[in-house]
Enzyme design. Structure first.
Site, PDB file in Angstrom:
ATOM      1  N   TYR A  49      31.532  27.737  34.439  1.00 45.04           N
ATOM      2  CA  TYR A  49      30.118  29.018  34.384  1.00 45.04           C
ATOM      3  C   TYR A  49      30.042  28.629  32.948  1.00 45.04           C
ATOM      4  O   TYR A  49      28.927  29.648  32.739  1.00 45.04           O
ATOM      5  CB  TYR A  49      31.330  30.074  34.674  1.00 45.04           C
ATOM      6  CG  TYR A  49      31.663  31.043  35.802  1.00 45.04           C
ATOM      7  CD1 TYR A  49      32.036  29.575  36.890  1.00 45.04           C
ATOM      8  CD2 TYR A  49      32.776  32.059  35.769  1.00 45.04           C
ATOM      9  CE1 TYR A  49      32.442  30.440  38.559  1.00 45.04           C
ATOM     10  CE2 TYR A  49      33.849  32.176  36.857  1.00 45.04           C
ATOM     11  CZ  TYR A  49      33.382  31.297  38.180  1.00 45.04           C
ATOM     12  OH  TYR A  49      34.035  31.833  39.510  1.00 45.04           O
ATOM     13  N   SER A 146      42.638  27.714  43.714  1.00 47.01           N
ATOM     14  CA  SER A 146      41.394  28.513  43.989  1.00 47.01           C
ATOM     15  C   SER A 146      40.608  27.303  44.959  1.00 47.01           C
ATOM     16  O   SER A 146      40.419  26.311  45.335  1.00 47.01           O
ATOM     17  CB  SER A 146      40.493  28.730  43.042  1.00 47.01           C
ATOM     18  OG  SER A 146      39.527  29.449  43.306  1.00 47.01           O
ATOM     19  N   ASN A 247      32.828  50.271  39.581  1.00 44.97           N
ATOM     20  CA  ASN A 247      33.840  49.246  40.751  1.00 44.97           C
ATOM     21  C   ASN A 247      34.961  49.587  39.805  1.00 44.97           C
ATOM     22  O   ASN A 247      36.358  48.788  40.143  1.00 44.97           O
ATOM     23  CB  ASN A 247      33.180  48.227  40.042  1.00 44.97           C
ATOM     24  CG  ASN A 247      32.045  47.738  40.586  1.00 44.97           C
ATOM     25  OD1 ASN A 247      31.439  48.612  40.911  1.00 44.97           O
ATOM     26  ND2 ASN A 247      31.203  46.347  40.282  1.00 44.97           N
TER      27      ASN A 247
HETATM   28  N1  LIG Z   1      36.724  30.642  42.593  1.00 44.82           N
HETATM   29  C1  LIG Z   1      35.637  30.616  42.482  1.00 44.82           C
HETATM   30  O1  LIG Z   1      35.360  29.108  43.449  1.00 44.82           O
HETATM   31  C2  LIG Z   1      35.042  31.125  43.213  1.00 44.82           C
HETATM   32  C3  LIG Z   1      33.873  31.502  43.581  1.00 44.82           C
HETATM   33  C4  LIG Z   1      32.906  32.516  43.384  1.00 44.82           C
HETATM   34  C5  LIG Z   1      32.833  33.926  42.853  1.00 44.82           C
HETATM   35  N2  LIG Z   1      34.179  33.902  41.972  1.00 44.82           N
HETATM   36  C6  LIG Z   1      34.731  34.583  41.032  1.00 44.82           C
HETATM   37  O2  LIG Z   1      34.190  36.004  41.518  1.00 44.82           O
HETATM   38  C7  LIG Z   1      33.675  36.356  40.733  1.00 44.82           C
HETATM   39  C8  LIG Z   1      32.533  38.204  41.640  1.00 44.82           C
HETATM   40  O3  LIG Z   1      32.287  37.091  42.571  1.00 44.82           O
HETATM   41  P1  LIG Z   1      30.801  37.570  42.527  1.00 44.82           P
HETATM   42  O4  LIG Z   1      29.978  36.836  41.008  1.00 44.82           O
HETATM   43  O5  LIG Z   1      29.985  36.163  43.894  1.00 44.82           O
HETATM   44  O6  LIG Z   1      29.887  38.487  43.130  1.00 44.82           O
HETATM   45  P2  LIG Z   1      30.400  39.751  44.421  1.00 44.82           P
HETATM   46  O7  LIG Z   1      31.638  40.640  42.926  1.00 44.82           O
HETATM   47  O8  LIG Z   1      30.597  40.287  44.912  1.00 44.82           O
HETATM   48  O9  LIG Z   1      28.756  40.996  43.219  1.00 44.82           O
HETATM   49  C9  LIG Z   1      28.104  40.812  42.397  1.00 44.82           C
HETATM   50  C10 LIG Z   1      26.824  41.029  42.487  1.00 44.82           C
HETATM   51  O10 LIG Z   1      26.667  42.918  43.946  1.00 44.82           O
HETATM   52  C11 LIG Z   1      26.486  43.522  42.378  1.00 44.82           C
HETATM   53  N3  LIG Z   1      26.842  44.517  42.446  1.00 44.82           N
HETATM   54  C12 LIG Z   1      28.545  45.012  41.825  1.00 44.82           C
HETATM   55  N4  LIG Z   1      28.985  45.880  41.420  1.00 44.82           N
HETATM   56  C13 LIG Z   1      27.677  46.167  41.992  1.00 44.82           C
HETATM   57  C14 LIG Z   1      28.301  47.957  42.444  1.00 44.82           C
HETATM   58  N5  LIG Z   1      28.703  48.976  42.715  1.00 44.82           N
HETATM   59  N6  LIG Z   1      27.160  48.758  43.401  1.00 44.82           N
HETATM   60  C15 LIG Z   1      25.436  47.985  44.036  1.00 44.82           C
HETATM   61  N7  LIG Z   1      25.815  46.670  43.599  1.00 44.82           N
HETATM   62  C16 LIG Z   1      26.537  46.116  42.240  1.00 44.82           C
HETATM   63  C17 LIG Z   1      26.240  43.098  41.342  1.00 44.82           C
HETATM   64  O11 LIG Z   1      24.628  43.397  40.752  1.00 44.82           O
HETATM   65  P3  LIG Z   1      24.867  43.665  39.413  1.00 44.82           P
HETATM   66  O12 LIG Z   1      25.001  43.052  38.286  1.00 44.82           O
HETATM   67  O13 LIG Z   1      23.130  43.920  39.436  1.00 44.82           O
HETATM   68  O14 LIG Z   1      25.527  45.110  39.268  1.00 44.82           O
HETATM   69  C18 LIG Z   1      25.668  41.395  41.941  1.00 44.82           C
HETATM   70  O15 LIG Z   1      24.516  40.965  42.293  1.00 44.82           O
HETATM   71  C19 LIG Z   1      33.308  36.235  40.337  1.00 44.82           C
HETATM   72  O16 LIG Z   1      31.853  36.271  39.153  1.00 44.82           O
HETATM   73  C20 LIG Z   1      33.910  35.626  39.828  1.00 44.82           C
HETATM   74  O17 LIG Z   1      34.700  35.613  38.983  1.00 44.82           O
HETATM   75  C21 LIG Z   1      35.168  32.719  41.873  1.00 44.82           C
END
Ligand SMILES: NC(=O)c1ccc[n+]([C@@H]2O[C@H](COP(=O)([O-])OP(=O)(O)OC[C@H]3O[C@@H](n4cnc5c(N)ncnc54)[C@H](OP(=O)(O)O)[C@@H]3O)[C@@H](O)[C@H]2O)c1
Length: 280
Positions: A49, A146, A247
């Site tokens: 990241y 993971s 959240n």
């Molecule tokens: N291990 C792995 O390979 C892996 C892969 C992917 C992700 N991850 C972990 O999982 C975490 C989350 O997954 P992700 O980053 O893919 O995204 P996510 O949490 O599934 O979605 C994030 C998106 O949702 C929006 N959002 C968040 N809260 C909201 C709400 N209450 N209402 C409306 N929109 C909302 C955010 O926009 P805003 O920022 O504008 O709120 C952003 O566009 C990552 O950050 C990472 O730590 C791990």
């Protein structure tokens, strides 16, 4: 915040703050600091990241005691052997400004670069033995993986001394990964739900919007309730103060079995990648 307990007795806050795609510098610092102020006590980052330094700065600036924060990072795909894994984790801890991690994960089970070389089985066995060393030294209070599917875990367990305590995988409405979840649960492996909103794609679903309306909550709250109902640990990411706060605001939310079943089958939520085919 409520906690789950890992197989080794370590407790882990039930919701974590995701930091993927939050750029290092002002943005990551601001988001993580705000999340800590809002009440998150569990931060999820990774070497790839590129934001470990800002995450660390935010932890320091929060004024919270180290033991009050649960911090995860992940070993990236370019780490293959024991020595480079150990060195990379030292570097991560320096950037994060900590002398131990609460959770350390192997990020992906089958990096593209080693597919024609050492192969994933040998690579994972080596990286895992480095994680076991760090665990025994107290530098990682818990260790896990993971994106591991059942065959990756089965192979790892052939040589592992310690069973992974966590598997962080993509789990969101439409991607319940039922068989892998059952396999992990049977082994006592906690499931962390990454991309609980399908990296935002969930918010384009009219069906999810309708279900949320019926339940009297937001789509985000519905997805988090779905995750917790299944015993997962969701890792929502946001850079918006309003969403970061919202959240966490899910204490009294329950979800009907009918809504859970409908969300299991929801279409259009993106984010799952086949770890054996991923192009990195
Ligand atoms: N291990 C792995 O390979 C892996 C892969 C992917 C992700 N991850 C972990 O999982 C975490 C989350 O997954 P992700 O980053 O893919 O995204 P996510 O949490 O599934 O979605 C994030 C998106 O949702 C929006 N959002 C968040 N809260 C909201 C709400 N209450 N209402 C409306 N929109 C909302 C955010 O926009 P805003 O920022 O504008 O709120 C952003 O566009 C990552 O950050 C990472 O730590 C791990």
């Amino acid at each position: 915040m409520e906690t789950y307990q890992l197989t080794n007795g370590v407790t882990i806050p039930k919701i974590g703050f995701g930091t993927w795609q939050i750029p290092d510098g002002e943005e990551a610092h601001r988001a993580v600091l705000y999340a800590l102020e809002a009440g998150y006590r569990h931060i999820d980052t990774a070497q790839i990241y590129g934001n470990e330094a800002s995450v660390g700065q935010a932890l320091a600036d929060s004024g919270l005691a180290r033991e009050d924060i649960f911090l995860t990072t992940k070993v990236w795909n370019d780490k293959v052997g024991v020595e480079d894994t150990l060195a990379s984790v030292e570097e991560s801890m320096t950037k994060l400004g900590v002398d131990y991690l609460d959770l350390l994960l192997i990020h992906w089970p089958n990096p593209q670069a080693i597919r024609d070389g050492i192969g994933w089985k040998e690579r994972n066995a080596q990286v895992w033995s480095a994680l076991e060393t760090l665990y025994k030294e107290g530098k990682a209070k818990a260790i896990g993986v993971s994106n591991f599917m059942e065959h990756h875990l089965e192979s790892l367990l052939e040589t592992a001394e310690i069973t992974p305590m966590v598997n962080q995988i993509m789990l969101a409405p439409g991607t319940p990964q039922t068989e892998l979840v059952a396999y992990c649960k049977a082994k006592g492996i906690l499931l962390e739900a990454y991309s609980p909103f399908g990296t935002g794609t969930l918010f384009q679903s009219q069906e999810a919007a309708d279900l949320a309306k019926e339940a009297g909550c937001s789509v985000a709250q519905l997805a988090l309730a779905w995750s917790l109902d299944k015993g997962f640990l969701p890792l929502p990411k946001s850079t918006s103060p309003e969403n970061i706060k919202a959240n966490l605001d899910i204490a009294d939310l329950s979800i009907s079995p009918e809504a859970v079943a409908q969300l299991d089958k929801l279409e259009g939520v993106k984010g799952w990648l086949d770890p054996d085919q991923a192009g990195f």
